[in-house]
Design a protein around this motif. Structure first.
Motif, PDB file in Angstrom:
ATOM      1  N   ALA A   1      26.920  88.158  -3.352  1.00 22.95           N
ATOM      2  CA  ALA A   1      28.048  88.683  -2.582  1.00 22.95           C
ATOM      3  C   ALA A   1      27.623  89.862  -1.724  1.00 22.95           C
ATOM      4  CB  ALA A   1      29.186  89.087  -3.519  1.00 22.95           C
ATOM      5  N   ASP A   2      26.808  90.736  -2.278  1.00 18.97           N
ATOM      6  CA  ASP A   2      26.345  91.892  -1.505  1.00 18.97           C
ATOM      7  C   ASP A   2      25.453  91.463  -0.350  1.00 18.97           C
ATOM      8  OD1 ASP A   2      27.744  93.621  -3.124  1.00 18.97           O
ATOM      9  OD2 ASP A   2      26.021  94.177  -4.358  1.00 18.97           O
ATOM     10  N   VAL A   3      24.576  90.499  -0.601  1.00 19.29           N
ATOM     11  CA  VAL A   3      23.706  89.984   0.457  1.00 19.29           C
ATOM     12  C   VAL A   3      24.540  89.360   1.574  1.00 19.29           C
ATOM     13  CG1 VAL A   3      22.002  88.185   1.002  1.00 19.29           C
ATOM     14  CG2 VAL A   3      21.699  89.626  -1.018  1.00 19.29           C
ATOM     15  N   LEU A   4      25.527  88.569   1.207  1.00 20.39           N
ATOM     16  CA  LEU A   4      26.351  87.883   2.196  1.00 20.39           C
ATOM     17  C   LEU A   4      27.192  88.856   3.014  1.00 20.39           C
ATOM     18  CD1 LEU A   4      27.476  84.833   0.046  1.00 20.39           C
ATOM     19  CD2 LEU A   4      26.064  84.731   2.109  1.00 20.39           C
ATOM     20  N   ALA A   5      27.811  89.813   2.352  1.00 17.04           N
ATOM     21  CA  ALA A   5      28.660  90.763   3.073  1.00 17.04           C
ATOM     22  C   ALA A   5      27.830  91.547   4.090  1.00 17.04           C
ATOM     23  CB  ALA A   5      29.333  91.714   2.092  1.00 17.04           C
ATOM     24  N   ARG A   6      26.656  91.969   3.695  1.00 15.94           N
ATOM     25  CA  ARG A   6      25.792  92.720   4.616  1.00 15.94           C
ATOM     26  C   ARG A   6      25.349  91.845   5.779  1.00 15.94           C
ATOM     27  NH1 ARG A   6      22.105  93.782   1.192  1.00 15.94           N
ATOM     28  NH2 ARG A   6      23.340  95.465   0.264  1.00 15.94           N
ATOM     29  N   PHE A   7      24.992  90.596   5.500  1.00 12.12           N
ATOM     30  CA  PHE A   7      24.546  89.683   6.545  1.00 12.12           C
ATOM     31  C   PHE A   7      25.669  89.421   7.548  1.00 12.12           C
ATOM     32  CE2 PHE A   7      23.743  85.592   8.498  1.00 12.12           C
ATOM     33  CZ  PHE A   7      22.383  85.615   8.773  1.00 12.12           C
ATOM     34  N   VAL A   8      26.878  89.192   7.053  1.00 12.06           N
ATOM     35  CA  VAL A   8      27.999  88.925   7.962  1.00 12.06           C
ATOM     36  C   VAL A   8      28.282  90.137   8.839  1.00 12.06           C
ATOM     37  CG1 VAL A   8      30.469  88.422   8.074  1.00 12.06           C
ATOM     38  CG2 VAL A   8      29.028  87.181   6.457  1.00 12.06           C
ATOM     39  N   ARG A   9      28.275  91.319   8.255  1.00 13.30           N
ATOM     40  CA  ARG A   9      28.520  92.527   9.066  1.00 13.30           C
ATOM     41  C   ARG A   9      27.443  92.699  10.125  1.00 13.30           C
ATOM     42  NH1 ARG A   9      30.041  94.762   3.923  1.00 13.30           N
ATOM     43  NH2 ARG A   9      27.950  95.638   3.667  1.00 13.30           N
ATOM     44  N   ASP A  10      26.188  92.431   9.769  1.00 10.24           N
ATOM     45  CA  ASP A  10      25.112  92.537  10.742  1.00 10.24           C
ATOM     46  C   ASP A  10      25.265  91.496  11.853  1.00 10.24           C
ATOM     47  OD1 ASP A  10      24.024  94.587   9.289  1.00 10.24           O
ATOM     48  OD2 ASP A  10      22.417  93.388   8.387  1.00 10.24           O
ATOM     49  N   ALA A  11      25.706  90.295  11.491  1.00 13.65           N
ATOM     50  CA  ALA A  11      25.895  89.246  12.485  1.00 13.65           C
ATOM     51  C   ALA A  11      26.965  89.639  13.500  1.00 13.65           C
ATOM     52  CB  ALA A  11      26.266  87.923  11.804  1.00 13.65           C
ATOM     53  N   VAL A  12      28.027  90.266  13.012  1.00 17.18           N
ATOM     54  CA  VAL A  12      29.089  90.741  13.914  1.00 17.18           C
ATOM     55  C   VAL A  12      28.550  91.831  14.823  1.00 17.18           C
ATOM     56  CG1 VAL A  12      31.301  91.930  14.033  1.00 17.18           C
ATOM     57  CG2 VAL A  12      30.961  90.112  12.370  1.00 17.18           C
ATOM     58  N   GLY A  13      27.696  92.703  14.260  1.00 18.00           N
ATOM     59  CA  GLY A  13      27.123  93.794  15.053  1.00 18.00           C
ATOM     60  C   GLY A  13      26.257  93.305  16.184  1.00 18.00           C
ATOM     61  N   ARG A  14      25.638  92.128  16.009  1.00 14.04           N
ATOM     62  CA  ARG A  14      24.800  91.578  17.068  1.00 14.04           C
ATOM     63  C   ARG A  14      25.637  91.061  18.218  1.00 14.04           C
ATOM     64  NH1 ARG A  14      22.601  89.133  12.397  1.00 14.04           N
ATOM     65  NH2 ARG A  14      20.711  90.153  11.683  1.00 14.04           N
TER      66      ARG A  14
ATOM     67  N   ALA B   1      22.380  71.573  10.619  1.00 13.33           N
ATOM     68  CA  ALA B   1      22.853  70.565  11.569  1.00 13.33           C
ATOM     69  C   ALA B   1      24.013  71.103  12.392  1.00 13.33           C
ATOM     70  CB  ALA B   1      23.264  69.295  10.834  1.00 13.33           C
ATOM     71  N   ALA B   2      24.912  71.856  11.749  1.00 11.41           N
ATOM     72  CA  ALA B   2      26.052  72.437  12.459  1.00 11.41           C
ATOM     73  C   ALA B   2      25.584  73.385  13.551  1.00 11.41           C
ATOM     74  CB  ALA B   2      26.958  73.167  11.476  1.00 11.41           C
ATOM     75  N   ALA B   3      24.600  74.217  13.237  1.00 13.14           N
ATOM     76  CA  ALA B   3      24.073  75.138  14.239  1.00 13.14           C
ATOM     77  C   ALA B   3      23.382  74.383  15.367  1.00 13.14           C
ATOM     78  CB  ALA B   3      23.106  76.124  13.585  1.00 13.14           C
ATOM     79  N   ARG B   4      22.676  73.320  15.026  1.00  9.83           N
ATOM     80  CA  ARG B   4      21.914  72.574  16.039  1.00  9.83           C
ATOM     81  C   ARG B   4      22.820  71.805  17.004  1.00  9.83           C
ATOM     82  NH1 ARG B   4      17.595  68.814  13.925  1.00  9.83           N
ATOM     83  NH2 ARG B   4      16.718  69.089  15.998  1.00  9.83           N
ATOM     84  N   VAL B   5      23.991  71.363  16.541  1.00  4.92           N
ATOM     85  CA  VAL B   5      24.881  70.618  17.440  1.00  4.92           C
ATOM     86  C   VAL B   5      25.824  71.540  18.199  1.00  4.92           C
ATOM     87  CG1 VAL B   5      24.764  68.547  16.010  1.00  4.92           C
ATOM     88  CG2 VAL B   5      26.671  70.155  15.684  1.00  4.92           C
ATOM     89  N   GLY B   6      25.730  72.845  17.985  1.00  3.07           N
ATOM     90  CA  GLY B   6      26.494  73.781  18.799  1.00  3.07           C
ATOM     91  C   GLY B   6      27.840  74.202  18.256  1.00  3.07           C
ATOM     92  N   LEU B   7      28.090  73.994  16.953  1.00  6.18           N
ATOM     93  CA  LEU B   7      29.314  74.545  16.387  1.00  6.18           C
ATOM     94  C   LEU B   7      29.239  76.075  16.446  1.00  6.18           C
ATOM     95  CD1 LEU B   7      30.132  72.308  13.277  1.00  6.18           C
ATOM     96  CD2 LEU B   7      30.734  72.002  15.677  1.00  6.18           C
ATOM     97  N   PRO B   8      30.394  76.759  16.444  1.00  6.21           N
ATOM     98  CA  PRO B   8      30.395  78.228  16.595  1.00  6.21           C
ATOM     99  C   PRO B   8      29.903  78.939  15.337  1.00  6.21           C
ATOM    100  CG  PRO B   8      32.627  77.422  16.300  1.00  6.21           C
ATOM    101  CD  PRO B   8      31.766  76.203  16.434  1.00  6.21           C
ATOM    102  N   VAL B   9      28.607  78.889  15.142  1.00  2.00           N
ATOM    103  CA  VAL B   9      27.948  79.476  13.978  1.00  2.00           C
ATOM    104  C   VAL B   9      27.263  80.764  14.412  1.00  2.00           C
ATOM    105  CG1 VAL B   9      26.149  79.130  12.238  1.00  2.00           C
ATOM    106  CG2 VAL B   9      27.598  77.208  12.932  1.00  2.00           C
ATOM    107  N   THR B  10      27.544  81.867  13.726  1.00  2.00           N
ATOM    108  CA  THR B  10      26.966  83.154  14.099  1.00  2.00           C
ATOM    109  C   THR B  10      25.748  83.527  13.270  1.00  2.00           C
ATOM    110  OG1 THR B  10      28.549  84.281  12.646  1.00  2.00           O
ATOM    111  CG2 THR B  10      29.152  84.033  14.962  1.00  2.00           C
ATOM    112  N   GLY B  11      25.497  82.776  12.207  1.00  2.00           N
ATOM    113  CA  GLY B  11      24.337  83.032  11.371  1.00  2.00           C
ATOM    114  C   GLY B  11      24.331  82.072  10.196  1.00  2.00           C
ATOM    115  N   LEU B  12      23.181  81.957   9.545  1.00  2.00           N
ATOM    116  CA  LEU B  12      23.019  81.042   8.414  1.00  2.00           C
ATOM    117  C   LEU B  12      22.377  81.765   7.238  1.00  2.00           C
ATOM    118  CD1 LEU B  12      21.490  77.950  10.287  1.00  2.00           C
ATOM    119  CD2 LEU B  12      23.869  78.200   9.548  1.00  2.00           C
ATOM    120  N   VAL B  13      22.998  81.660   6.081  1.00  2.00           N
ATOM    121  CA  VAL B  13      22.375  82.074   4.832  1.00  2.00           C
ATOM    122  C   VAL B  13      22.146  80.797   4.033  1.00  2.00           C
ATOM    123  CG1 VAL B  13      22.555  83.439   2.731  1.00  2.00           C
ATOM    124  CG2 VAL B  13      23.533  84.307   4.875  1.00  2.00           C
TER     125      VAL B  13
END
Length: 273
Positions: A260-273, A114-126
């Motif tokens: 934790a490993d999955v999340l850290a990798r996902f966040v770094r990839d999101a920043v890279g995009r 819902a946060a992503a759909r209403v336009g909050l500053p979300v860079t990715g979702l796990v």
């Protein structure tokens, strides 16, 4: 990297006070709890946040409205919950303007959507084990009855209704507590969960979940309920940029080291995009 803990409070645009734990430095990650947990009773999320923060990520774990150290009166609907989420995303962002990744647990997944759909500053979702097995009509019928009991201040009845399709031992465990009546009052904070579940179920059916344009990683445990992998696949099939992944975990909870490993990798990839 540091995982130094700062505990503080932020005031939302709606005037609610939200208490949070802040750790680490780097791009932001906010954990969105499901229908019951808060910081004091959720060591798994705390440990996960600690581990992720050591990998160059700013993590925020907050008590949702009406729970723990975020007391709130009145009707705790989804709009108030999203205002609280906007406030803690700003904390995780640290003024960089990058926003934050959201990690939702159970019905917290649908609040994150819902946060992503209403336009909050979300860079990715796990999303961990989003409970989206029922169709929209059945979901709405379930939540309508939950809200009817909640509005009547029948908190025990509301709790029973919310948990009616969950493993019965979960509710029985609550009933054995001498504080069951007080625990049941926590159902006040579950209105937002119900509303977000209804919205997400409808969006899956009408195709509007495709408006979630950020990367989505839908996860489930290695030992879980049969509907969880199916729900993960339904979400990923409905969004433009999605992936399904099994992660070590059981009983509707993830294993902190693996997650934790999955999340850290996902966040770094999101920043890279």
């Amino acid at each position: 990297m540091t995982d130094r803990l700062t505990t503080s409070r932020v005031t939302t645009a709606r005037g609610d006070a939200v208490t949070y734990d802040l750790r680490g430095e780097g791009p932001g990650l906010v954990f969105v709890a499901g229908a019951g947990p808060f910081r004091a009773i959720d060591p798994i999320t705390t440990e996960t946040a600690e581990r992720v923060s050591r990998q160059g990520v700013t993590t925020v774990v907050h008590d949702r409205l009406g729970r723990g150290d975020s007391p709130a009166d009145g009707v705790l609907d989804l709009e108030r919950e999203l205002a609280a989420l906007a406030a803690v995303i700003a904390v995780a962002d640290r003024g960089t303007g990058r926003g934050a990744v959201l990690c939702g647990h159970s019905s917290g997944c649908t609040i994150a959507l819902a946060a992503a759909r209403v336009g909050l500053p979300v860079t990715g979702l796990v999303l961990w084990e989003a409970p989206l097995g029922d169709d929209a009509a059945a979901t709405k019928e379930w939540i309508d009855e939950f809200e009817r009991r909640l509005d009547a201040e029948d908190y025990v009845g509301a709790t029973e209704q919310y948990m009616k399709d969950m493993p019965p031992e979960w509710l029985e465990g609550m009933r054995r507590s001498p504080d069951f009546a007080e625990l049941a009052r926590g159902s006040r904070s579950q209105r937002a969960d119900g509303e977000s579940l209804v919205r997400a179920s409808a969006a899956l059916e009408d195709g509007t979940l495709a408006s979630v344009g950020v990367p989505v990683l839908a996860t489930y445990g290695t030992s879980t309920f049969p509907e969880m992998p199916l729900s993960a696949r339904k979400i990923v099939d409905a969004v433009p940029h999605g992936e399904v992944r099994e992660v070590a975990g059981a009983f509707h909870s993830w294993e902190p080291v693996a997650m934790a490993d999955v999340l850290a990798r996902f966040v770094r990839d999101a920043v890279g995009r």
